[in-house]
Design a protein around this motif. Structure first.
Motif, PDB file in Angstrom:
ATOM      1  N   HIS A  87       0.803  -1.225   0.000  1.00 43.52           N
ATOM      2  CA  HIS A  87       0.000   0.000   0.000  1.00 43.52           C
ATOM      3  C   HIS A  87       0.838   1.278   0.000  1.00 43.52           C
ATOM      4  CE1 HIS A  87      -3.479  -2.530   0.704  1.00 43.52           C
ATOM      5  NE2 HIS A  87      -2.872  -3.067   1.747  1.00 43.52           N
ATOM      6  N   GLY A  88       2.132   1.142   0.242  1.00 41.84           N
ATOM      7  CA  GLY A  88       2.982   2.319   0.346  1.00 41.84           C
ATOM      8  C   GLY A  88       3.016   2.825   1.777  1.00 41.84           C
ATOM      9  N   GLU A  89       4.188   3.175   2.250  1.00 44.21           N
ATOM     10  CA  GLU A  89       4.343   3.608   3.645  1.00 44.21           C
ATOM     11  C   GLU A  89       3.440   4.773   4.027  1.00 44.21           C
ATOM     12  OE1 GLU A  89       5.608   6.530   6.421  1.00 44.21           O
ATOM     13  OE2 GLU A  89       6.107   6.678   4.286  1.00 44.21           O
ATOM     14  N   PRO A  90       3.263   5.805   3.166  1.00 48.17           N
ATOM     15  CA  PRO A  90       2.422   6.942   3.574  1.00 48.17           C
ATOM     16  C   PRO A  90       0.958   6.569   3.789  1.00 48.17           C
ATOM     17  CG  PRO A  90       3.811   7.518   1.692  1.00 48.17           C
ATOM     18  CD  PRO A  90       3.881   6.040   1.847  1.00 48.17           C
ATOM     19  N   ASN A  91       0.519   5.466   3.181  1.00 54.73           N
ATOM     20  CA  ASN A  91      -0.893   5.082   3.244  1.00 54.73           C
ATOM     21  C   ASN A  91      -1.203   4.110   4.377  1.00 54.73           C
ATOM     22  OD1 ASN A  91      -1.437   6.562   0.819  1.00 54.73           O
ATOM     23  ND2 ASN A  91      -0.531   4.869  -0.338  1.00 54.73           N
ATOM     24  N   VAL A  92      -0.215   3.823   5.209  1.00 54.40           N
ATOM     25  CA  VAL A  92      -0.405   2.876   6.314  1.00 54.40           C
ATOM     26  C   VAL A  92      -0.094   3.584   7.630  1.00 54.40           C
ATOM     27  CG1 VAL A  92       0.328   0.692   7.342  1.00 54.40           C
ATOM     28  CG2 VAL A  92       0.220   0.923   4.846  1.00 54.40           C
ATOM     29  N   SER A  93      -1.056   3.586   8.531  1.00 56.13           N
ATOM     30  CA  SER A  93      -0.862   4.215   9.836  1.00 56.13           C
ATOM     31  C   SER A  93      -0.565   3.159  10.890  1.00 56.13           C
ATOM     32  CB  SER A  93      -2.117   4.995  10.239  1.00 56.13           C
ATOM     33  OG  SER A  93      -3.194   4.096  10.477  1.00 56.13           O
ATOM     34  N   GLU A 109       7.943   5.658  13.022  1.00 57.71           N
ATOM     35  CA  GLU A 109       9.329   5.927  12.659  1.00 57.71           C
ATOM     36  C   GLU A 109      10.259   4.814  13.140  1.00 57.71           C
ATOM     37  OE1 GLU A 109      12.791   9.340  13.331  1.00 57.71           O
ATOM     38  OE2 GLU A 109      10.729   9.694  13.978  1.00 57.71           O
ATOM     39  N   LEU A 110       9.992   4.281  14.330  1.00 54.11           N
ATOM     40  CA  LEU A 110      10.837   3.210  14.858  1.00 54.11           C
ATOM     41  C   LEU A 110      10.624   1.902  14.096  1.00 54.11           C
ATOM     42  CD1 LEU A 110      10.669   3.851  18.713  1.00 54.11           C
ATOM     43  CD2 LEU A 110      12.431   4.528  17.073  1.00 54.11           C
ATOM     44  N   ILE A 111       9.406   1.693  13.600  1.00 51.84           N
ATOM     45  CA  ILE A 111       9.148   0.512  12.772  1.00 51.84           C
ATOM     46  C   ILE A 111       9.921   0.626  11.462  1.00 51.84           C
ATOM     47  CG2 ILE A 111       7.387  -0.765  11.487  1.00 51.84           C
ATOM     48  CD1 ILE A 111       5.374   0.008  13.628  1.00 51.84           C
ATOM     49  N   ILE A 112       9.866   1.798  10.849  1.00 53.53           N
ATOM     50  CA  ILE A 112      10.604   2.035   9.605  1.00 53.53           C
ATOM     51  C   ILE A 112      12.098   1.821   9.827  1.00 53.53           C
ATOM     52  CG2 ILE A 112      11.242   3.765   7.885  1.00 53.53           C
ATOM     53  CD1 ILE A 112       8.395   2.868   7.573  1.00 53.53           C
ATOM     54  N   SER A 113      12.602   2.342  10.928  1.00 49.63           N
ATOM     55  CA  SER A 113      14.025   2.216  11.235  1.00 49.63           C
ATOM     56  C   SER A 113      14.426   0.756  11.423  1.00 49.63           C
ATOM     57  CB  SER A 113      14.353   3.022  12.496  1.00 49.63           C
ATOM     58  OG  SER A 113      15.726   2.920  12.812  1.00 49.63           O
ATOM     59  N   ALA A 114      13.576  -0.011  12.121  1.00 50.84           N
ATOM     60  CA  ALA A 114      13.874  -1.427  12.356  1.00 50.84           C
ATOM     61  C   ALA A 114      13.842  -2.214  11.048  1.00 50.84           C
ATOM     62  CB  ALA A 114      12.873  -2.011  13.349  1.00 50.84           C
ATOM     63  N   PHE A 150      14.434  -0.977   8.085  1.00 50.40           N
ATOM     64  CA  PHE A 150      15.598  -0.600   7.281  1.00 50.40           C
ATOM     65  C   PHE A 150      16.848  -1.316   7.783  1.00 50.40           C
ATOM     66  CE2 PHE A 150      19.170   1.764   5.731  1.00 50.40           C
ATOM     67  CZ  PHE A 150      18.795   2.056   4.432  1.00 50.40           C
ATOM     68  N   ASP A 151      16.947  -1.506   9.081  1.00 49.90           N
ATOM     69  CA  ASP A 151      18.087  -2.250   9.628  1.00 49.90           C
ATOM     70  C   ASP A 151      18.109  -3.674   9.074  1.00 49.90           C
ATOM     71  OD1 ASP A 151      18.966  -0.096  11.083  1.00 49.90           O
ATOM     72  OD2 ASP A 151      18.081  -0.759  12.979  1.00 49.90           O
ATOM     73  N   LEU A 152      16.921  -4.294   8.978  1.00 45.32           N
ATOM     74  CA  LEU A 152      16.836  -5.639   8.410  1.00 45.32           C
ATOM     75  C   LEU A 152      17.255  -5.628   6.944  1.00 45.32           C
ATOM     76  CD1 LEU A 152      13.432  -6.901   9.907  1.00 45.32           C
ATOM     77  CD2 LEU A 152      15.738  -7.614  10.571  1.00 45.32           C
ATOM     78  N   TYR A 153      16.758  -4.640   6.209  1.00 39.23           N
ATOM     79  CA  TYR A 153      17.121  -4.497   4.794  1.00 39.23           C
ATOM     80  C   TYR A 153      18.629  -4.317   4.642  1.00 39.23           C
ATOM     81  CZ  TYR A 153      18.252  -1.641   0.704  1.00 39.23           C
ATOM     82  OH  TYR A 153      18.863  -1.109  -0.407  1.00 39.23           O
ATOM     83  N   TYR A 178      12.291  10.510   6.878  1.00 38.43           N
ATOM     84  CA  TYR A 178      13.089   9.804   7.881  1.00 38.43           C
ATOM     85  C   TYR A 178      14.577  10.058   7.614  1.00 38.43           C
ATOM     86  CZ  TYR A 178       8.577   7.448   8.207  1.00 38.43           C
ATOM     87  OH  TYR A 178       7.232   7.176   8.321  1.00 38.43           O
ATOM     88  N   PRO A 179      15.120  11.157   8.129  1.00 41.17           N
ATOM     89  CA  PRO A 179      16.514  11.546   7.852  1.00 41.17           C
ATOM     90  C   PRO A 179      17.537  10.467   8.199  1.00 41.17           C
ATOM     91  CG  PRO A 179      15.325  13.349   8.895  1.00 41.17           C
ATOM     92  CD  PRO A 179      14.427  12.155   8.968  1.00 41.17           C
ATOM     93  N   GLN A 180      17.306   9.740   9.297  1.00 46.27           N
ATOM     94  CA  GLN A 180      18.255   8.703   9.684  1.00 46.27           C
ATOM     95  C   GLN A 180      18.314   7.604   8.628  1.00 46.27           C
ATOM     96  OE1 GLN A 180      20.429   8.736  12.196  1.00 46.27           O
ATOM     97  NE2 GLN A 180      21.257   6.824  11.370  1.00 46.27           N
ATOM     98  N   VAL A 181      17.146   7.245   8.109  1.00 47.52           N
ATOM     99  CA  VAL A 181      17.081   6.256   7.038  1.00 47.52           C
ATOM    100  C   VAL A 181      17.770   6.792   5.789  1.00 47.52           C
ATOM    101  CG1 VAL A 181      15.508   5.101   5.422  1.00 47.52           C
ATOM    102  CG2 VAL A 181      15.025   5.061   7.870  1.00 47.52           C
ATOM    103  N   SER A 182      17.596   8.079   5.529  1.00 46.13           N
ATOM    104  CA  SER A 182      18.207   8.697   4.352  1.00 46.13           C
ATOM    105  C   SER A 182      19.719   8.538   4.363  1.00 46.13           C
ATOM    106  CB  SER A 182      17.839  10.182   4.296  1.00 46.13           C
ATOM    107  OG  SER A 182      18.508  10.823   3.234  1.00 46.13           O
ATOM    108  N   ARG A 183      20.334   8.801   5.494  1.00 53.55           N
ATOM    109  CA  ARG A 183      21.797   8.690   5.585  1.00 53.55           C
ATOM    110  C   ARG A 183      22.254   7.245   5.391  1.00 53.55           C
ATOM    111  NH1 ARG A 183      20.654  12.760   9.429  1.00 53.55           N
ATOM    112  NH2 ARG A 183      20.387  11.244  11.113  1.00 53.55           N
ATOM    113  N   SER A 184      21.506   6.321   5.979  1.00 52.19           N
ATOM    114  CA  SER A 184      21.860   4.909   5.825  1.00 52.19           C
ATOM    115  C   SER A 184      21.638   4.444   4.392  1.00 52.19           C
ATOM    116  CB  SER A 184      21.021   4.051   6.784  1.00 52.19           C
ATOM    117  OG  SER A 184      21.289   4.388   8.127  1.00 52.19           O
ATOM    118  N   PHE A 185      20.577   4.950   3.772  1.00 50.02           N
ATOM    119  CA  PHE A 185      20.273   4.608   2.386  1.00 50.02           C
ATOM    120  C   PHE A 185      21.422   5.042   1.472  1.00 50.02           C
ATOM    121  CE2 PHE A 185      15.923   3.895   0.196  1.00 50.02           C
ATOM    122  CZ  PHE A 185      16.484   2.892  -0.586  1.00 50.02           C
ATOM    123  N   GLN A 186      21.948   6.212   1.722  1.00 50.36           N
ATOM    124  CA  GLN A 186      23.059   6.716   0.915  1.00 50.36           C
ATOM    125  C   GLN A 186      24.282   5.816   1.042  1.00 50.36           C
ATOM    126  OE1 GLN A 186      23.641  10.782   2.131  1.00 50.36           O
ATOM    127  NE2 GLN A 186      21.662  11.455   1.328  1.00 50.36           N
TER     128      GLN A 186
END
Length: 216
Positions: free
Chosen positions: A18-24, A47-52, A54-57, A106-114
């Protein structure tokens, strides 16, 4: 399975489809049939779910990018290697549906993504340079750099492109279309036998069988 693990699995599935913005957070709690308070106990905000996630990814992608002998791959194994990268990206598809929006929110994710993208580029460069040393890639350093950029672009932006065309990206077919695009882009620079080229084309068309499944 622990509740925290279930939360991550369900969240990943909802975000991917559904895309992250569409899920609460409430949507996630409802899907899990738990109270929002129980969800908050484990993850104090989306935000903490997204961060967790991304860590798995990042861990899964790092295992592939740091795999041994990537600088000694032959052409067929190189394309299987690209498929592995695409498969991990597809597993965490929500990150690639709109990476710019994810990075902004999610700036923290952005830095890790880079950092992950930089690791991908380094890996692609190692592979292309190896092909050049083996005489399998015909082109100067500028051509090599352009191919590295092309590989990064296709393996990162392919889901967006196919989604904008109105195609269903949840089934993962775009991964094999991406491999075909890469193959035909590299073809003018690859010094390989026509039989190898046709074999690769057939493997991709057949959803690219793993090396252990190939006929010898």
């Amino acid at each position: 399975m622990k509740t925290a693990e279930r939360i991550l699995l369900i969240s990943l599935d909802l975000f991917n489809h559904h895309g992250e913005p569409n899920v609460s957070s409430v949507d996630i709690a409802n899907e899990l049939e738990i109270s929002p308070g129980n969800l908050y106990y484990h993850f104090k905000g989306k935000e903490l779910i997204i961060s967790a996630l991304f860590d798995l990814y990042q861990r899964e992608m790092s295992k592939i990018l740091t795999a041994p002998n990537k600088d000694k791959l032959n052409v067929e194994d190189f394309f299987y290697y690209l498929l592995l990268i695409l498969q991990v990206s597809h597993k965490f598809l929500f990150l690639y549906r709109n990476p710019a929006e994810i990075s902004e929110k999610y700036p923290q994710v952005s830095r890790s993504f880079q950092r992950v993208l930089a690791s991908k580029q380094k890996t692609y460069a190692t592979c292309i340079q190896s092909f050049a040393k083996q005489g399998l890639f015909v082109g100067d350093s500028n051509h090599q750099q352009q191919m590295v950029e092309l590989l990064g672009l296709i393996t990162t932006q392919s889901p967006n492109y196919h989604q904008l065309l109105g195609r269903d990206i949840n089934d993962g077919d775009y991964m094999y279309q991406s491999l075909a695009t890469i193959l035909f882009s590299l073809a003018p620079y690859f010094n390989i036998e026509q039989e190898v080229f046709h074999s690769l084309t057939q493997l991709i068309d057949n959803q690219y069988a793993a090396p252990s499944d190939r006929q010898t």
